[in-house]
Design a protein around this motif. Structure first.
Motif, mmCIF file in Angstrom:
data_model
loop_
_atom_site.group_PDB
_atom_site.id
_atom_site.type_symbol
_atom_site.label_atom_id
_atom_site.label_comp_id
_atom_site.label_asym_id
_atom_site.label_seq_id
_atom_site.Cartn_x
_atom_site.Cartn_y
_atom_site.Cartn_z
ATOM 1 N N TYR A 126 4.282 6.729 2.257
ATOM 2 C CA TYR A 126 3.251 7.762 2.436
ATOM 3 C C TYR A 126 2.796 7.727 3.903
ATOM 4 N N LEU B 27 -7.554 1.719 -3.669
ATOM 5 C CA LEU B 27 -6.178 2.158 -3.889
ATOM 6 C C LEU B 27 -5.234 0.972 -4.029
ATOM 7 N N ALA C 208 -12.107 3.154 0.064
ATOM 8 C CA ALA C 208 -11.065 3.936 -0.601
ATOM 9 C C ALA C 208 -9.715 3.216 -0.522
ATOM 10 N N ILE C 209 -9.409 2.640 0.657
ATOM 11 C CA ILE C 209 -8.148 1.889 0.798
ATOM 12 C C ILE C 209 -8.145 0.676 -0.118
ATOM 13 N N ILE D 138 2.175 2.528 2.910
ATOM 14 C CA ILE D 138 1.214 3.548 3.331
ATOM 15 C C ILE D 138 1.022 3.390 4.843
ATOM 16 N N PHE E 137 -1.733 10.366 -4.075
ATOM 17 C CA PHE E 137 -0.951 9.265 -4.633
ATOM 18 C C PHE E 137 -0.743 9.438 -6.136
ATOM 19 N N ASN F 201 -7.185 10.379 -2.199
ATOM 20 C CA ASN F 201 -6.770 9.760 -3.470
ATOM 21 C C ASN F 201 -5.835 10.660 -4.264
ATOM 22 N N ASP F 202 -5.994 11.970 -4.122
ATOM 23 C CA ASP F 202 -5.144 12.908 -4.864
ATOM 24 C C ASP F 202 -3.698 12.904 -4.390
ATOM 25 N N LYS G 106 -5.567 -0.618 -7.425
ATOM 26 C CA LYS G 106 -4.913 0.141 -8.502
ATOM 27 C C LYS G 106 -3.412 -0.096 -8.514
ATOM 28 N N TYR G 107 -2.794 -0.119 -7.313
ATOM 29 C CA TYR G 107 -1.351 -0.368 -7.261
ATOM 30 C C TYR G 107 -1.027 -1.775 -7.752
ATOM 31 N N ILE H 275 0.182 6.936 -8.758
ATOM 32 C CA ILE H 275 0.374 5.504 -9.002
ATOM 33 C C ILE H 275 1.296 5.248 -10.184
#
Length: 630
Positions: free
Chosen positions: A520, A568, A564-565, A549, A538, A535-536, A571-572, A540
């Motif tokens: 990304y 993210l 935010a990072i 990224i 990605f 956020n939209d 979540k990954y 996941i």
């Protein structure tokens, strides 16, 4: 010696004449604002002299005119009224106590402004967008125009021939039944009503007089209560009752205003060697005096006012004794709590109007002023004015525009304005009093026409909708509320508009390596406004096991972006996938390492990593990143 004077005052003639013109145009406005604040005109004129002189000599913008401005005066109205009431509750009652609170508030206002200048807060005026500036100019021009319309009114007289006060009922204090006035608690008859007279029930002596719903004390001739069929009420005084001029008085006023405007408009087409505004004032004054038209002049205007504070030259001289002047003020915490909110608001409004007026002068003269120096000078002027019995003030856009249009460019114009005002106060009041109000209104009308940014109508359809909305909103808020609120609203709307526009610029280019790693490449600013769009980008659930990224074309701007990072990556990793972050700045890496150990091995170090500081991270990192322990 002559050469030295010419060097420091290259525009001496034009500056001197412009200063005289401005002083004449300032008198009715300062006096009118004094009546609004219910203080003596001498208080306002003396304040205009002190502030105007100090700011002209020491300020950061030659050509800018300062005085007792209405934007500041209206802030103190409620404080003065409440101060009068507090003074009457002292163990030894003090009349006009609001005036002494005013002096303290003006001094504190000046202290705040000096502090603002010393901390170089004047530079923040650069953050004010151009649409806000145009809206400010247009709104203020409308406010000045509406203020001049008030000159076409007269003070209504009460039953005693005094200026009738506009009073509104507050709390019921006596009950009225028929022709009897009774105590609320006991029902005892205290007074009887006979026509317009109210008599003491015990002595049968006149105590009050009723006229047009107002109850007057027959001794002091002041309004004590509002009355109706139900009872007597305490009152809130909202100023003098005004009525529109009628008949000959109105026609003469309109005629002289139009004559003044015609001269100001037409004279420069014939010659520019003499100031049009000053010439118009002189001609219209002579016409008024020798024609016998009976136009209302400055003297009539002042004598029909009144107010608390210094009521003449004798009191002004007496009150230069600072210790005697301030002996009435209680120096305690209650006084500070009472005046502090008004002083802070007045300081803010004064600095905003001054700095924005300074920006306008910069544009008109194609030169640059020093905002921080002007803040200090304005504050020093207010401190001295308050100490010696004058009211507060700030830069005045109307008088400044008149000064610039009349050729005033240097400090001498402001000094001359101040000295002319002082001359009027001390010596020339009988002559200045002969100047018709109509002449000064005509000059102000022409100033409004020249100040209003007429080009704003042409560009409304050519500029972004958000900028057009800001321009209109700032103009409206300036008219209906006040300058400070208008500027804050305009800046907030502009900032939100910028944030929204920037938030839409976030992009993510997606590609795959030969080994199946998905990359990304983030483009655009990452900050609080663009996080949702970021956020939209990605997916996941469907992304492969390895993710990169790359932030090389993005700037991580604030702590919200860091969060935010962080979210993210979590979540990954929760999905069992390996994520790598590339090309983060050192600030970002330090904060992420501090946030969680999960970033060990996630952030890839590179010699081509960008270097910039986050707005949310003011800390400096003097050591190389590798020397920090996390």
């Amino acid at each position: 010696m002559t050469g030295f004077i010419k060097k420091i005052m290259p525009n001496a003639k034009d500056d001197a004449l412009a200063g005289i013109t401005v002083s004449l145009a300032m008198i009715p406005e300062v006096v009118a604002f004094a009546f609004v604040a219910q203080i003596s005109p001498i208080v306002a004129l003396f304040g205009a002299f002190v502030i105007g002189l100090i700011s002209a000599v020491f300020g950061g913008r030659p050509g800018l005119i300062s005085g007792a401005a209405g934007a500041v005066a209206v802030i103190f109205v409620n404080m003065i009224q409440e101060g009068h009431a507090k003074g009457l509750l002292f163990d030894t009652p003090v009349e006009n106590m609001g005036y002494f609170y005013l002096l303290a508030a003006v001094v504190l206002m000046g202290v705040i402004q000096v502090i603002a200048g010393l901390f170089k807060l004047g530079k923040f005026v650069r953050l004010i967008p151009h649409p806000v500036m145009m809206g400010f100019v247009n709104g203020l021009a409308i406010v000045i125009f509406m203020a001049q319309l008030g000159m076409f009114t007269e003070n209504k007289k009460d039953v005693y021939g005094q200026n009738m006060r506009k009073t509104t009922a507050k709390e019921l204090v006596y009950q009225v039944e028929g022709n009897q006035v009774k105590d609320l608690a006991s029902g005892t008859v205290l007074f009887t009503i006979e026509g317009n007279a109210i008599k003491n029930a015990n002595t049968n002596q006149d105590a009050f007089l009723v006229s047009e719903g107002q109850v007057f004390d027959i001794n002091t001739k002041k309004v004590l209560y509002n009355a109706d069929k139900e009872g007597f009420y305490t009152v809130k005084d909202s100023g003098v009752v005004k009525t529109t001029m009628q008949g000959k008085t109105l026609y003469v006023m309109i005629g002289l205003v139009l004559l003044t405007m015609f001269i100001v408009w037409g004279l420069p087409k014939l010659t520019t060697k003499i100031p049009a505004a000053l010439t118009a004032i002189l001609i219209v004054t002579l016409v008024s005096i020798f024609s016998g038209l009976g136009s209302i002049n400055v003297g009539d205007f002042i004598r029909d006012g009144g107010g608390a504070g210094l009521n003449g030259i004798a009191e002004l001289s007496k009150n230069l004794n600072v210790l005697e002047l301030w002996s009435n003020l209680p120096f305690n915490l209650d006084t500070l709590k009472f005046i502090a909110p008004y002083a802070f608001l007045a300081a803010s409004v004064g600095l905003i109007e001054t700095l924005m007026t300074m920006n306008l002068v910069d544009e008109l003269t194609e030169s640059r002023g020093n905002g921080n120096k002007e803040c200090v000078a304005q504050g020093a002027g207010n401190i001295l004015s308050g100490m010696f019995g004058g009211t507060g003030g700030c830069g005045m856009i109307g008088q400044t525009v008149i000064n610039i249009n009349a050729g005033g460019r240097g400090r001498l114009s402001g000094v001359m304005m101040a000295l002319t005002l002082l001359t009027f106060i001390l010596f020339a009041d009988k002559y200045i009093e002969q100047v018709p109000i109509a002449a000064l209104v005509g000059v102000m009308f022409m100033m409004v026409i020249e100040t209003f940014a007429w080009s704003s109508f042409r560009i409304l359809k050519k500029i972004p909708i958000s900028d057009a909305a800001v321009l209109i909103i700032v103009s409206a808020v300036t008219v209906f509320f006040d300058l400070a609120i208008a500027v804050f609203v305009g800046v907030i709307i502009s900032a939100l508009s910028f944030a929204w526009t920037s938030a839409k610029k976030i992009r993510a280019r997606k590609r795959f390596k030969a080994d199946g790693t998905k990359i990304y490449e983030i483009w655009g600013p990452l900050f609080f406004g663009s996080i949702t769009a970021f956020n939209d980008k990605f997916d996941i659930k469907t992304d492969p096991e390895n993710i990169e990224i790359d932030f090389v074309e993005s700037r991580v701007s604030d702590h919200s972006a860091i969060e935010a990072i962080f979210a993210l990556v979590e979540k990954y990793q929760a999905a069992g996938k390996k994520v790598t972050l590339k090309h983060l700045s050192e600030d970002c890496k330090v904060l992420l390492y501090k946030a969680s150990p999960i970033f060990d091995g996630v952030i890839e170090e590179g010699i081509d990593d960008p270097r910039y500081h986050l707005a949310a991270n003011p800390e400096k990192f003097p050591k190389p990143l590798g020397e920090y322990k996390f």
